[in-house]
Design a protein around this motif. Structure first.
Motif, mmCIF file in Angstrom:
data_model
loop_
_atom_site.group_PDB
_atom_site.id
_atom_site.type_symbol
_atom_site.label_atom_id
_atom_site.label_comp_id
_atom_site.label_asym_id
_atom_site.label_seq_id
_atom_site.Cartn_x
_atom_site.Cartn_y
_atom_site.Cartn_z
ATOM 1 N N GLY A 116 1.059 -1.617 0.671
ATOM 2 C CA GLY A 116 -0.155 0.004 -0.183
ATOM 3 C C GLY A 116 1.114 1.383 0.077
ATOM 4 N N LYS A 117 2.191 0.940 -0.143
ATOM 5 C CA LYS A 117 3.063 2.046 -0.225
ATOM 6 C C LYS A 117 3.080 2.576 -2.008
ATOM 7 C CE LYS A 117 4.837 1.406 3.786
ATOM 8 N NZ LYS A 117 6.648 0.698 4.209
ATOM 9 N N LYS A 118 2.433 2.803 -2.499
ATOM 10 C CA LYS A 118 2.273 2.979 -3.607
ATOM 11 C C LYS A 118 2.743 4.729 -4.049
ATOM 12 C CE LYS A 118 -0.909 3.565 -7.927
ATOM 13 N NZ LYS A 118 -1.773 4.137 -8.063
ATOM 14 N N LEU A 119 2.419 5.476 -3.249
ATOM 15 C CA LEU A 119 3.469 6.941 -3.572
ATOM 16 C C LEU A 119 4.946 7.047 -3.253
ATOM 17 C CD1 LEU A 119 1.502 9.900 -1.458
ATOM 18 C CD2 LEU A 119 1.390 9.182 -4.247
ATOM 19 N N GLN A 120 5.645 5.954 -2.362
ATOM 20 C CA GLN A 120 6.947 5.425 -2.552
ATOM 21 C C GLN A 120 6.916 5.082 -3.113
ATOM 22 O OE1 GLN A 120 8.035 3.972 1.677
ATOM 23 N NE2 GLN A 120 9.897 3.538 0.998
ATOM 24 N N ALA A 121 6.339 3.767 -3.742
ATOM 25 C CA ALA A 121 7.259 2.993 -4.777
ATOM 26 C C ALA A 121 7.118 4.199 -6.665
ATOM 27 C CB ALA A 121 5.656 2.421 -5.064
ATOM 28 N N ILE A 122 5.940 5.361 -6.376
ATOM 29 C CA ILE A 122 6.032 6.321 -7.663
ATOM 30 C C ILE A 122 7.492 7.424 -7.577
ATOM 31 C CG2 ILE A 122 5.315 8.280 -8.043
ATOM 32 C CD1 ILE A 122 2.253 7.455 -8.205
ATOM 33 N N TYR A 151 4.263 12.121 -13.206
ATOM 34 C CA TYR A 151 3.741 11.423 -14.367
ATOM 35 C C TYR A 151 3.793 10.216 -14.680
ATOM 36 C CZ TYR A 151 -0.088 10.905 -18.548
ATOM 37 O OH TYR A 151 -0.689 9.506 -19.120
ATOM 38 N N GLU A 152 5.547 10.082 -15.666
ATOM 39 C CA GLU A 152 5.717 8.922 -16.498
ATOM 40 C C GLU A 152 5.736 7.450 -14.589
ATOM 41 O OE1 GLU A 152 7.213 12.027 -16.651
ATOM 42 O OE2 GLU A 152 6.844 12.416 -18.305
ATOM 43 N N SER A 153 6.153 8.277 -13.287
ATOM 44 C CA SER A 153 6.996 7.119 -12.766
ATOM 45 C C SER A 153 5.155 7.007 -12.340
ATOM 46 C CB SER A 153 7.210 8.264 -11.965
ATOM 47 O OG SER A 153 8.642 8.239 -11.537
ATOM 48 N N LYS A 154 4.377 7.738 -12.099
ATOM 49 C CA LYS A 154 3.194 6.757 -11.789
ATOM 50 C C LYS A 154 2.539 6.371 -12.946
ATOM 51 C CE LYS A 154 -1.670 8.870 -10.869
ATOM 52 N NZ LYS A 154 -2.496 8.926 -12.434
ATOM 53 N N ILE A 155 2.971 6.268 -13.944
ATOM 54 C CA ILE A 155 1.913 5.570 -15.166
ATOM 55 C C ILE A 155 2.202 4.145 -15.163
ATOM 56 C CG2 ILE A 155 2.195 4.959 -17.929
ATOM 57 C CD1 ILE A 155 0.448 6.938 -17.059
ATOM 58 N N ILE A 156 4.576 3.959 -14.539
ATOM 59 C CA ILE A 156 4.987 2.908 -14.300
ATOM 60 C C ILE A 156 4.285 2.291 -13.273
ATOM 61 C CG2 ILE A 156 7.400 1.838 -13.809
ATOM 62 C CD1 ILE A 156 8.401 4.218 -15.490
ATOM 63 N N ILE A 157 4.388 2.656 -12.413
ATOM 64 C CA ILE A 157 3.535 2.003 -11.040
ATOM 65 C C ILE A 157 1.957 1.319 -11.277
ATOM 66 C CG2 ILE A 157 3.139 2.318 -9.040
ATOM 67 C CD1 ILE A 157 6.110 2.571 -9.367
ATOM 68 N N GLU A 158 1.455 2.186 -12.021
ATOM 69 C CA GLU A 158 0.156 1.696 -12.364
ATOM 70 C C GLU A 158 -0.080 0.201 -13.624
ATOM 71 O OE1 GLU A 158 -1.899 5.302 -13.659
ATOM 72 O OE2 GLU A 158 -2.649 5.549 -11.907
ATOM 73 N N ASN A 159 1.128 0.318 -14.258
ATOM 74 C CA ASN A 159 1.473 -0.568 -15.411
ATOM 75 C C ASN A 159 1.522 -1.874 -14.361
ATOM 76 O OD1 ASN A 159 1.225 0.655 -17.510
ATOM 77 N ND2 ASN A 159 3.059 1.409 -17.956
ATOM 78 N N THR A 177 8.887 8.518 -22.542
ATOM 79 C CA THR A 177 9.830 9.179 -23.382
ATOM 80 C C THR A 177 9.108 10.544 -22.631
ATOM 81 O OG1 THR A 177 7.717 9.728 -24.874
ATOM 82 C CG2 THR A 177 10.103 8.581 -25.906
ATOM 83 N N THR A 178 10.421 11.690 -22.578
ATOM 84 C CA THR A 178 9.621 13.377 -21.351
ATOM 85 C C THR A 178 9.463 14.166 -21.863
ATOM 86 O OG1 THR A 178 11.334 13.176 -20.521
ATOM 87 C CG2 THR A 178 10.239 11.608 -19.583
ATOM 88 N N ASP A 179 9.787 13.809 -23.869
ATOM 89 C CA ASP A 179 10.291 15.060 -24.224
ATOM 90 C C ASP A 179 8.236 15.841 -24.490
ATOM 91 O OD1 ASP A 179 12.138 14.823 -24.784
ATOM 92 O OD2 ASP A 179 12.133 13.478 -26.598
ATOM 93 N N PHE A 180 8.243 17.135 -24.472
ATOM 94 C CA PHE A 180 7.240 18.016 -24.530
ATOM 95 C C PHE A 180 6.945 18.329 -25.994
ATOM 96 C CE2 PHE A 180 7.359 16.634 -20.321
ATOM 97 C CZ PHE A 180 5.817 15.789 -20.496
ATOM 98 N N PRO A 181 6.398 19.263 -26.695
ATOM 99 C CA PRO A 181 6.227 19.878 -27.427
ATOM 100 C C PRO A 181 6.971 21.296 -27.833
ATOM 101 C CG PRO A 181 3.729 18.796 -27.891
ATOM 102 C CD PRO A 181 5.008 18.401 -26.855
#
Length: 115
Positions: A22-28, A40-48, A64-68
């Motif tokens: 239950g330590k999702k925030l620590q994992a992120i 955001y990218e870290s959150k997506i990885i953990i959710e996956n 990728t973390t490239d933004f236009p």
């Protein structure tokens, strides 16, 4: 078990243990620090990983973390049609209405101050 993201190897077992406790925030936070990616990218990885622990199957992955560039993005108006009297009419008509309103205000002011 390890996973490789952006050519960086991280311990998937430790991440899954944090999520299962239950330590999702620590994992992120851990993924974010190890991979040097955004929140955001870290959150997506953990959710996956949370949905499917085998999501990262041993093959290298790239996040990728490239933004236009904001200067190159064409913006489009997202305004909805309003009930304004001159909202969707020609510029010439708008100019005429504005001029008439100004003249009316000036006339009203002259009448007010002449009394």
């Amino acid at each position: 078990m390890t996973i490789v993201i952006n050519s960086i190897e991280i311990n998937k077992t430790n991440i899954l243990n944090l999520v299962s406790k239950g330590k999702k925030l620590q994992a992120i936070k851990s993924v974010r620090e190890q991979l040097d990616v955004g929140l955001y990218e870290s959150k997506i990885i953990i959710e996956n990983l949370e949905q499917n622990p085998n999501f990262y199957d041993g093959r290298p992955h790239t996040i990728t973390t490239d933004f236009p560039d904001m200067d190159t993005i064409e913006t489009q108006s997202t305004r909805s049609k309003s009930g304004h009297i001159i909202s969707n009419t020609s510029s010439k008509f708008k100019d005429t209405v504005i001029i008439l309103l100004i003249i009316a205000i000036v006339v009203l002011l002259l009448i007010q101050f002449s009394n």
